[in-house]
Design an enzyme around this catalytic site. Structure first.
Site, PDB file in Angstrom:
ATOM      1  N   ASP A  57      24.768 101.286  44.966  1.00  0.00           N
ATOM      2  CA  ASP A  57      24.162 100.793  46.213  1.00  0.00           C
ATOM      3  C   ASP A  57      23.861 101.919  47.215  1.00  0.00           C
ATOM      4  OD1 ASP A  57      24.984  98.412  44.961  1.00  0.00           O
ATOM      5  OD2 ASP A  57      26.760  98.239  46.224  1.00  0.00           O
ATOM      6  N   GLU A 111      19.159  90.238  45.779  1.00  0.00           N
ATOM      7  CA  GLU A 111      19.973  90.942  46.769  1.00  0.00           C
ATOM      8  C   GLU A 111      19.332  92.296  47.087  1.00  0.00           C
ATOM      9  OE1 GLU A 111      23.614  91.053  44.599  1.00  0.00           O
ATOM     10  OE2 GLU A 111      22.998  92.741  43.347  1.00  0.00           O
TER      11      GLU A 111
END
Length: 331
Positions: free
Chosen positions: A43, A213
């Site tokens: 991420d 997401e």
């Protein structure tokens, strides 16, 4: 004769010692390599502050071990310095686990680090999106609010995976959401609250087709490029898609995928960010992927490759590499 023998032995030992202590020629890396550093990290949020590139990733481990964040800095994209534990749960006491997906902005000489905490599964659990603040990009960061900024499932969006975007007029918006829903909300000037839109609503859903997401936004040639991750984060189908709009609120009509697995390079490529280096007008995509040798869902590594546009402004499919990117010095 014995003395002569000892003298010869001593000479040999001296020569060996000199050879061992001779300075070795340092080899400069030609490219960053992928992954760009060792360890399990995911991420990644990439950004430029002053004369350095910075990347803020999630420490990729079982949720109960995700209680801190590290950061990395570089002046040239090739040589990286690790900054350990820039924030942890001793500084943000309401977070117990699953400190995820940092997003960072500099405002008024302060650095605001947004993150998800506790992986809440319902409105009855405590956690969500929080903020930490520091005087330097490497921290140390301390809790800014003492509580989550967003702690409920508005419009069905799990409060995780936030990205903070500054629009052309200076307004700051937060895009976020898991569970296949994405919201946008407007931040107050001091980042302490969500302020209503003109119609009185606080959270506006902007979910594009196939969204899962990891939202990200940037402006190029006056257009809003909205990006997100699709597929399952532990699966080989994890990938990145995008849309282009005339407004930060969309509508965001899906154009297609630009980053996905390569059976020769890696699987599960997703949850990315984008760095634009203005001087060279180079665009970089920073993302995580799973090495071909790994099956553990948490075994993800941070990588960087160049991102290109065609003559119509569409993003070309990203070619994942093991070499990474060439030196691009900011100094």
């Amino acid at each position: 004769m014995k003395n002569c023998y000892l003298l010869v032995i001593a000479s040999i030992l001296i020569l060996q010692s000199c050879a061992q202590n001779k300075p070795t020629e340092s080899k400069t890396k030609a490219t960053s390599g992928n992954p760009i550093w060792e360890g399990w990290y995911a991420d990644p949020e990439g950004i430029i502050f002053d004369d350095k590139y910075w990347i803020y990733p999630t420490y990729s481990a079982p949720y109960d071990e995700q209680v801190f964040m590290d950061a990395y800095s570089s002046s040239d994209l090739v040589n990286w310095t690790k900054h350990e534990r820039i924030v942890d749960t001793s500084a943000v006491k309401w977070v117990k686990r699953a400190m995820w997906a940092p997003a960072i902005v500099k405002k008024d000489s302060k650095y605001f680090l947004f993150f998800g905490g506790n992986d809440i599964q319902s409105d009855n659990e405590y956690g969500g999106i929080g903020i930490a603040v520091a005087d330097k990009p490497e921290g140390p960061f301390k809790d800014y609010l003492g509580k989550p900024l967003i702690d409920k499932f508005y419009n069905g969006a799990q409060p995780i995976d936030q990205f903070v975007f500054q629009d052309k007029d200076g307004s700051y918006y937060i895009y976020y959401g898991g569970w296949r829903h994405c919201n946008v909300a407007k931040l107050s000037d001091d980042f302490k609250s969500i302020v209503p839109f003109e119609d009185g609503t606080l959270y506006r859903e902007v979910t594009p087709e196939s969204y899962v997401e990891g939202p990200f936004m940037f402006i190029r040639d006056g257009k809003y490029y909205f990006m997100w991750s699709e597929g399952g984060w532990t699966g080989p189908d994890y990938s990145v898609a995008y849309a282009i709009a005339d407004s930060p609120f969309g509508p965001f009509k899906r154009i297609g995928k630009i980053l996905q697995q390569d059976p020769n390079i890696g699987r599960g490529a997703g949850h990315h960010s984008v760095i634009h280096e203005n001087k060279s007008d180079k665009w970089y995509i920073v993302y995580h992927r799973r090495p071909l040798t790994e099956t553990d869902g948490n075994h993800r590594v941070t990588c960087i490759d160049e991102m290109f546009f065609d003559e119509n402004g569409l993003i070309k499919p990203v070619v994942m590499t093991n070499e990474g990117v060439e030196i691009n010095s900011l100094k």
